[in-house]
Design a protein around this motif. Structure first.
Motif, PDB file in Angstrom:
ATOM      1  N   PRO A  11       0.808  -1.228   0.000  1.00  0.00           N
ATOM      2  CA  PRO A  11       0.000   0.000   0.000  1.00  0.00           C
ATOM      3  C   PRO A  11       0.841   1.278   0.000  1.00  0.00           C
ATOM      4  O   PRO A  11       0.443   2.272  -0.593  1.00  0.00           O
ATOM      5  CB  PRO A  11      -0.848  -0.116   1.270  1.00  0.00           C
ATOM      6  N   TYR A  12       2.008   1.253   0.629  1.00  0.00           N
ATOM      7  CA  TYR A  12       2.880   2.428   0.613  1.00  0.00           C
ATOM      8  C   TYR A  12       3.367   2.709  -0.809  1.00  0.00           C
ATOM      9  O   TYR A  12       3.454   3.852  -1.231  1.00  0.00           O
ATOM     10  CB  TYR A  12       4.085   2.234   1.538  1.00  0.00           C
ATOM     11  N   CYS A  13       3.686   1.649  -1.523  1.00  0.00           N
ATOM     12  CA  CYS A  13       4.171   1.793  -2.897  1.00  0.00           C
ATOM     13  C   CYS A  13       3.089   2.362  -3.803  1.00  0.00           C
ATOM     14  O   CYS A  13       3.349   3.288  -4.584  1.00  0.00           O
ATOM     15  CB  CYS A  13       4.644   0.443  -3.438  1.00  0.00           C
ATOM     16  N   THR A  14       1.896   1.812  -3.731  1.00  0.00           N
ATOM     17  CA  THR A  14       0.837   2.292  -4.612  1.00  0.00           C
ATOM     18  C   THR A  14       0.461   3.733  -4.277  1.00  0.00           C
ATOM     19  O   THR A  14       0.111   4.506  -5.168  1.00  0.00           O
ATOM     20  CB  THR A  14      -0.408   1.382  -4.569  1.00  0.00           C
ATOM     21  N   TYR A  15       0.591   4.121  -3.013  1.00  0.00           N
ATOM     22  CA  TYR A  15       0.294   5.500  -2.614  1.00  0.00           C
ATOM     23  C   TYR A  15       1.247   6.477  -3.298  1.00  0.00           C
ATOM     24  O   TYR A  15       0.819   7.487  -3.855  1.00  0.00           O
ATOM     25  CB  TYR A  15       0.372   5.641  -1.090  1.00  0.00           C
ATOM     26  N   VAL A  16       2.546   6.196  -3.256  1.00  0.00           N
ATOM     27  CA  VAL A  16       3.505   7.114  -3.881  1.00  0.00           C
ATOM     28  C   VAL A  16       3.509   6.985  -5.402  1.00  0.00           C
ATOM     29  O   VAL A  16       3.763   7.960  -6.099  1.00  0.00           O
ATOM     30  CB  VAL A  16       4.929   6.983  -3.297  1.00  0.00           C
ATOM     31  N   ARG A  18       0.976   6.726  -7.307  1.00  0.00           N
ATOM     32  CA  ARG A  18      -0.069   7.612  -7.836  1.00  0.00           C
ATOM     33  C   ARG A  18       0.448   9.040  -7.995  1.00  0.00           C
ATOM     34  O   ARG A  18       0.005   9.767  -8.871  1.00  0.00           O
ATOM     35  CB  ARG A  18      -1.292   7.601  -6.919  1.00  0.00           C
ATOM     36  N   GLN A  19       1.397   9.440  -7.179  1.00  0.00           N
ATOM     37  CA  GLN A  19       1.934  10.800  -7.231  1.00  0.00           C
ATOM     38  C   GLN A  19       2.856  11.026  -8.427  1.00  0.00           C
ATOM     39  O   GLN A  19       3.104  12.175  -8.795  1.00  0.00           O
ATOM     40  CB  GLN A  19       2.694  11.109  -5.938  1.00  0.00           C
ATOM     41  N   SER A  76      10.338   8.889   0.974  1.00  0.00           N
ATOM     42  CA  SER A  76       9.621   9.499  -0.149  1.00  0.00           C
ATOM     43  C   SER A  76       9.861  11.006  -0.194  1.00  0.00           C
ATOM     44  O   SER A  76       9.936  11.601  -1.274  1.00  0.00           O
ATOM     45  CB  SER A  76       8.123   9.201  -0.040  1.00  0.00           C
ATOM     46  N   MET A  84       2.821   8.133   2.754  1.00  0.00           N
ATOM     47  CA  MET A  84       1.445   7.822   3.113  1.00  0.00           C
ATOM     48  C   MET A  84       1.187   8.258   4.554  1.00  0.00           C
ATOM     49  O   MET A  84       1.968   7.943   5.446  1.00  0.00           O
ATOM     50  CB  MET A  84       1.174   6.318   2.963  1.00  0.00           C
ATOM     51  N   GLU A  88      -4.053   6.818   7.037  1.00  0.00           N
ATOM     52  CA  GLU A  88      -4.567   6.172   5.819  1.00  0.00           C
ATOM     53  C   GLU A  88      -5.010   4.748   6.184  1.00  0.00           C
ATOM     54  O   GLU A  88      -4.299   4.020   6.854  1.00  0.00           O
ATOM     55  CB  GLU A  88      -3.472   6.126   4.747  1.00  0.00           C
ATOM     56  N   ALA A  91      -2.963   0.280   6.166  1.00  0.00           N
ATOM     57  CA  ALA A  91      -1.601   0.609   5.773  1.00  0.00           C
ATOM     58  C   ALA A  91      -0.527   0.070   6.710  1.00  0.00           C
ATOM     59  O   ALA A  91       0.323   0.801   7.158  1.00  0.00           O
ATOM     60  CB  ALA A  91      -1.473   2.131   5.670  1.00  0.00           C
TER      61      ALA A  91
END
Length: 101
Positions: A11-16, A18-19, A76, A84, A88, A91
């Protein structure tokens, strides 16, 4: 170009990720997509001091960033992205002990 090692189930990977959508300054390397990517990441993780704390607490160390000058960071913020937030949902940290991700 900044290399960004991630895994789609993190989930941390998919959060960043998206940025950085459509941002040519980043190269996403999904360590779960091919054994070659996993091997490349493990070589980095096994021989880079930036992972020492992550390994000590049982974290995998993703997302991981390799800057153009070869500097490795797990932060990040170091590459201009927002980590994240703690609030959230769903997570937990990606850990080797199975408690996260």
């Amino acid at each position: 170009m900044i290399k960004m090692y991630v895994m789609q189930t993190c989930p941390y990977c998919t959060y960043v990720e998206r940025q950085i959508k459509d941002n040519p300054e980043f190269q996403i390397i999904d360590i779960g997509a091919h054994v070659r990517n996993l091997h490349e990441f493990l070589e980095l993780r096994d021989h880079t001091a930036a992972f020492d704390e992550a390994k000590k607490i049982g974290d995998i160390g993703i997302p991981c960033y390799v800057l153009e000058d070869g500097t490795v960071t797990l932060s990040s913020k170091d590459v201009g992205l927002e980590p994240m937030p703690d609030d959230e949902p769903a997570a937990p940290a990606c850990s080797l002990d199975g408690k996260g991700c």
